[in-house]
Design an enzyme around this catalytic site. Structure first.
Site, PDB file in Angstrom:
ATOM      1  N   VAL C   7       0.846  -1.194   0.000  1.00  0.00           N
ATOM      2  CA  VAL C   7       0.000   0.000   0.000  1.00  0.00           C
ATOM      3  C   VAL C   7       0.885   1.249   0.000  1.00  0.00           C
ATOM      4  O   VAL C   7       0.644   2.207  -0.740  1.00  0.00           O
ATOM      5  CB  VAL C   7      -0.974  -0.013   1.199  1.00  0.00           C
ATOM      6  CG1 VAL C   7      -1.645   1.343   1.362  1.00  0.00           C
ATOM      7  CG2 VAL C   7      -2.019  -1.113   1.016  1.00  0.00           C
ATOM      8  N   CYS C 144     -10.263  -2.586   1.425  1.00  0.00           N
ATOM      9  CA  CYS C 144     -10.393  -2.793  -0.022  1.00  0.00           C
ATOM     10  C   CYS C 144     -11.669  -3.560  -0.371  1.00  0.00           C
ATOM     11  O   CYS C 144     -12.418  -3.162  -1.267  1.00  0.00           O
ATOM     12  CB  CYS C 144      -9.169  -3.513  -0.559  1.00  0.00           C
ATOM     13  SG  CYS C 144      -8.765  -5.059   0.273  1.00  0.00           S
TER      14      CYS C 144
END
Lengths: 345, 345, 345, 345
Positions: C7, C144
Site C-alpha cells: 500500500v 479494499c
C-alpha cells in the site's frame, strides 16, 4: 527422511501406491505427529501415516532402504551411519553427486568430510549409469536442472557434433524448484507475471553438468555457460541448449545420435515433430510424470544446434528419478509406479 | 466418440491404463488418421491408437460400450441408434440429463426429439444414483458445475437444514471448462489475471441442480441463484454455496448430515479442518483426480451455512465421473483406474 | 509513514508525479537509508528519495499531511500525536474506520484506546462522505473489500430494492491483498492455480460494510453474509453480491438507482452492457486505476439482484482512494494524479 | 489506422492523454461504428471516440501524422499514398524496417514492391537513430524482441567486447506478443503453466537485429542465434544474450560501455545491482512503461558476457517507442506522455 518438503511430498505421492515399496517411516521435525496430509494435502484419504521425529534407530529398525530429502549438507551427517548399518540410500541432496571433492568447496562452500563416499556413490541418472545403479548402496540423485541439461546434450556431445567448450544452457524453471519455504522471491505477488534471472553465473548445477558431459565426451573438458530463469509456473523445467556445431552435422545425423542412445529408454520421448502446438518439448506436458522430452533443430544460419529438454523438476528432476533408481536397485520393472500419463490441458 | 476435445482427452488419459477397458475406437472428424498425441500431447508414448472418422458401424462392430463426448445436441442424433443396437452408452453431453422435456426448450433452446429416453437415462451421479447406474444402458454424466453444487448441498437440503428457496451458488471455474476451441474469452491475454462473471443468470446447469436437489429434498421445489465466474486457472471448480439455515443447525448437526450420506463414498473427502492452508476445499488439490472435496462453516452472525465444494471439472466433473459410472456398470471396483493421488504443489 | 509495503508503494507511485504533493519524508524501519526502488523497483529512475527511520519530529517538521500505511493497530499509537500537532492524517489502517468502539473488540480483538477519535474521523469513501472529507483532519481510508461491497450495494440498499437482512457478498481477491510479507498462503507454488476460501465467516470488513450500508439504508440494520476467496491474480477484487429483491424492481429501476447516486462520480463506471467480453466488471481492467466498475443483472428466476463490483485493491481499494481523499481535502480537482488509463490486455 | 489490435490499443492508451496529440480518427474494419472501449475496455470513460471504417481521404483530411498498426504487409499498400500527400507516418509493421530488399523475400516471403522507401524510412530506435528520426517522414518502429536484443547488445558489440559471430539471444515473451486474434497457441488452457519454444530458427526479427548490430559494430557482420519462448505472462520480454568475450573485458569495462552509450537516455535504466530481488532486469517491472531495463554479468568460468534486457513488448516494444519517435519528430520533450511509473507488484 525429510518428508515434508516438496521433493519429500513428491516421493510420498509416488510411493504410497508403489507396489514394491512398503512405506514404514516418514520423518519431519516440523510436522512430527501430524498426518501426512497436513503437509501434502493431495494425500488426504490416501495414507494413514503420520510424520515422525527423525530418529536413525527407528529408521534402521524398520527399513531396508532410505530416501533422504534433506537440505544440502544435511545428508552427509546421516548417510554414512545408514550405510554402515547396511541400509541402502537414495539421496536427493547434492552431497554425493560430485566426484571431485574440491568442487564442493568451489560450488557449495564447504569442505567435504567424507570424500571416500564420493567414489562409492553412483550418480543416479539411469540413462548414463544404469548398470552401476543396479549394484550400488548409495545413489546421488541428480539436480533437476542438471538432469535436463545432461540428458539433452549427452548424445551430441558424445558424438562430437558440437563445440564442447562453448555450450550455452538457458534454463526456465517453475517456482516449486525453490522449495516449500516462503521467501520474497517466491511470494506470489512478486513471482507471478515475471521472468527473473538468478544465479546467472556460477550456479551449482554447472559442476554436475560438466562432470557428466565430460564423462560422455571425447577427452575435451566440457564447459557450460549456464543461466537459470524463474518463470511463472509451478512445476517444470525447459532447458534450452544453444551449441555451435562441428563438422556440419545434418538433422538426420542428430536424430540418429539421439536414437542410438535413447532408443530404448522408457522415460525419454523425442519430441521433434515440427508440427502442431506440441511439436517441441514443453514442460507443461511432463508435469507429474517421469518423462524427459527432448527435441532439437539445426540452425544453418549460424551453425548452431539448439536443443530443448523438458521435465518436471520434482519428478524426473528429483523424486521420480529417485523411484526409477529404486526400481533398478530392487529389480522390478523400471517403470513401476511411474507410468501414469500426465495431464492435458 | 468425439475424442479430440478436453473431455475426450481426459477420458483417454483415464482409459489408456484402465485394466477393465480395452480401447477399440476413438473418433474425431478433425484429427482422423492422426495419432492420439496430436490432440493430446500427454499421451505421447502411451498409446499407439489413431483417431478414426466417426462411423457408427465400425463402433458397433468393435465395442460393447461407447463414451460420447460430443457437443451438446449431437449425442441425441447418435445415441438412440447405439442403444437400439444393444450398446451401452455413457454420454457426456447434456442431452439426457433432464427429466422434464420442456426444460430443454427453456435452457438449451431446442425441442427434445426423444423424450422417452429421458425417462430411461440415469443421471450419472453415483453418490445419488448408484443402484440405478448399475443396471442402466444409458448414463447422462452430470455437468461439471452441477456436480459440485449438488454434492455440496444434497445433505443439508435432504436434512432440511436450509431454506431451499434461497440458495446462492457462486462458482469459480478454470478455463478448461470452456473447451478446446479458441475464443476471445479464453484467449490467454484476456483470461489471465482476471475474474470474469458470465451467464450470470439463467445458466444451463441450474436445471440439473434444481432437479437433483429437489429430488433429495422434502417436497419443496429447490431454487438456486447460480452465477459462475471464470478465474485464472486451467482446471478446477470451487462452488461456494451460501444458504440460510432453518432451525439453527449446529456445526455438529451438519457434520453428521455429511457423514451420514457420504461416510462410505470413495471419492468424497470432507475437508473442514479449520487448520492449515488446506483446511477448506481448494480445487488445486483435486486436479487430475476424481475427488470431490467438501467443507463448510456455520455462520452464526447471519444464520447462514456456507459450503465449499472443489473438484476437477474434467475429472469428477466429466470424464472421471464417466469412468466411475463405467466401473459401476461393469461391476469392477468403483475406484479402478481412478486412484492416483493428485499433485502438490 | 510505513512506506515499504504494497500500500505504501502504491501511494508512492501515485504521489511521485502528483502535481499538488511534494513528497518530503518516507519512513520505513526495514529499509531506512535505502533508495525507494529497493522496495519498489517500479520507482527506479523516478525518485531520488530514500527511506528514513520513522521519526515523528522529522515528519512534523517537514509536512502538513501524513499518509499512514502501517499495520492495523499501529496507527492508533501515532496518529493522536500527529493530530495534536496540527497535521492532517490520511490513515490506511482500520484503526479509525469503525464508529462503534465495541466493534474493535469483536472484530480486531483489542480495546480501542481513543474512542473519541472514532467520532472525529471520517470514513474516506468520497462517494458517500465527500463533504465531510473536505473539512476533516483525519480520514480513515476504507478496507479494499469493504469499498467494493459498499459501492456496489449502496444504491439498491438505499432505494429499498433488496432484503437488507440477507445479503450475500462473495469476494474474489488477488494475492497483493495479503501484503508484502511472505507466508505459505501467498507462496507462489501454493497460491497459483487455486481458489482458496479464507476467513469465511467473521471477516473484519463485515463491520465496515454493515456500518456504511446501514447508514445509507432506511432504518433496517443491514447484515451481510461475507466470504472472501484468494484467487490466482496479483491485483484486483471482484465482489459479487447476491441479494433478494423486494417489490420486484425492474432492471430499469435499478439502473436509475445507480445513475441517481453515481451519475457524476468521477471514478465509478457502470459496466452493464451485456455485450462483449467486458460487458460486466472484471478487475483486470481496473488494475492500476482508481476506477470502481459496477454492473448488475436482475434474476427473475429467483427474485435476485446480482451485482458485480471490480476494483484494484491497492488503488481504489487503498492508496488511490487515499489520494482521492487528499485531493478533496486540498481542494484540487478530484482526479488529479489519478487519471491514467489502465492497461489492456 | 488499425486501432483495434493490442498494439493499436496501447497506442490509444498513450495518446488519449498525450498533451501534444489531438486524436482525430481511429480506424478499424471490424469495430467500425463502435466506441473504442468495445475493443479496449480500459478506455471506458476516457474517450468518446468511435472506430471508423478505414478511409484514406478522411484520414488525410483530418490529420498531419498517421500511426499505422496493421498486419505485416498491409502498410506497404497504404503508406506510399499517405507519404505522397505529405503526411508523416509512424509505421508499426515490419514493412519498412529492413534496408536490404532481398531480406523481405528471405524473412517475410514477399518481394518488396517499394524498395526506394526502405532507404527513406528511418529505423525508429531513438537510442541509435535519434537525429534521423527528428527529420524523417517515415518511421519504421522496430520489432519488440528486436528492440530488446539490439539495445542490450549495442554497447558491447560497438566496443568490440564480444565475438560478433556467435551471439546467442534467448527470448522469453508474454502472450500479448501474439496479438488479439485467438489461436490454439494462445488459448489459456494451452498457454498457461508452460514454456513453449517457437520459430526456434529463422525468426523474422533476426534480420533487424543483425542489420542494426552490424551497423554499430566494426565491420564484422554480426550473427545471432535467436530463439524465442512463449511463457506464462501477458506483457513483457526478457531477452537473455549469451556472448563470448574478446580481450577479457572486466565488469568495469562493460559498465563504462553501457554508461557511455546510454548515460543520458531517458528510457534506459541500468539494473545491475546484484542486490535484492530486482537486482537484474525483470519484465514485470516494465509493464505499461516505456522503460528498457538492462543488466549484465561477466562469467569468468567460460569467458562469457551475459546480458538481460527487459521491456514491455507493447510499450517500448511497439506503441511506446512509436510515441517516443512521435515526440522526437514533433519537438516536444521526449518523455511526454510516457512518464508514468509502472506497477509493483
Amino acid at each position: 527422511m525429510g518428508g515434508s518438503g516438496y521433493v519429500g511430498g513428491e516421493l510420498l505421492r509416488l510411493l504410497v501406491c508403489h507396489p514394491a515399496c512398503e512405506l514404514q517411516t516418514v520423518t519431519s521435525q516440523r510436522y512430527a505427529g501430524e498426518p501426512l496430509y497436513r503437509a501434502h494435502p493431495n494425500l488426504r484419504g490416501l495414507s494413514a501415516l503420520r510424520f515422525q521425529e527423525p530418529n536413525i534407530e527407528a529408521v534402521v529398525a524398520s527399513s531396508d532402504l532410505v530416501f533422504t530429502a534433506l537440505p544440502h549438507g544435511e545428508s552427509i551427517k546421516i548417510v554414512p551411519d545408514l550405510l554402515q548399518r547396511g541400509l541402502k540410500v537414495v539421496d536427493l541432496t547434492a552431497d554425493f553427486r560430485l566426484k571431485d571433492p574440491s568442487a564442493y568447496k568451489e560450488y557449495y562452500g564447504f569442505e567435504h568430510q567424507r570424500p571416500e563416499l564420493l567414489q562409492k556413490s553412483v550418480y543416479g541418472l539411469p540413462e548414463l549409469h544404469r548398470a552401476e545403479i543396479q549394484g550400488s548402496q548409495l545413489i546421488a540423485v541428480p539436480g533437476c536442472m542438471a538432469t535436463a541439461a545432461i540428458l539433452g546434450l549427452a548424445p551430441p556431445v558424445s558424438d562430437g557434433f558440437i563445440d564442447a567448450g562453448r555450450i550455452v544452457v538457458d534454463v526456465k524453471i517453475g517456482s516449486s524448484g525453490a522449495g516449500v519455504n516462503p521467501t520474497i522471491a517466491s511470494h506470489h505477488s512478486e513471482h507471478s507475471d515475471g521472468v527473473r534471472p538468478y544465479k546467472v553465473t556460477g550456479h551449482r548445477h554447472i559442476a554436475e553438468v560438466e562432470q557428466e558431459l565430460t564423462g560422455v565426451g571425447h577427452g575435451d573438458f566440457v564447459k557450460v555457460a549456464f543461466t537459470p530463469h524463474a518463470v511463472n509456473m509451478v512445476r517444470g523445467i525447459l532447458a534450452t541448449a544453444h551449441a555451435f556445431t562441428r563438422g556440419n552435422p545434418t538433422e538426420r545425423d542428430v536424430w540418429k545420435s539421439y536414437r542410438a542412445r535413447y532408443g530404448s529408454e522408457p522415460f525419454i520421448r523425442m519430441v521433434s515433430d515440427k508440427k502442431g502446438l506440441y511439436g517441441l518439448p514443453n514442460p507443461k506436458v511432463t508435469v507429474g510424470t517421469n518423462f524427459c522430452d527432448i527435441g532439437f533443430e539445426v540452425d544453418t544460419h549460424i551453425q548452431r544446434l539448439v536443443t530443448f529438454t523438458a521435465l518436471d523438476n520434482l519428478t524426473k528432476g528429483a523424486a521420480g528419478q529417485a523411484v526409477q533408481c529404486f526400481n533398478i536397485m530392487t529389480g522390478v520393472n523400471e517403470q513401476t509406479g511411474l507410468n501414469a500419463p500426465g495431464l492435458h490441458p
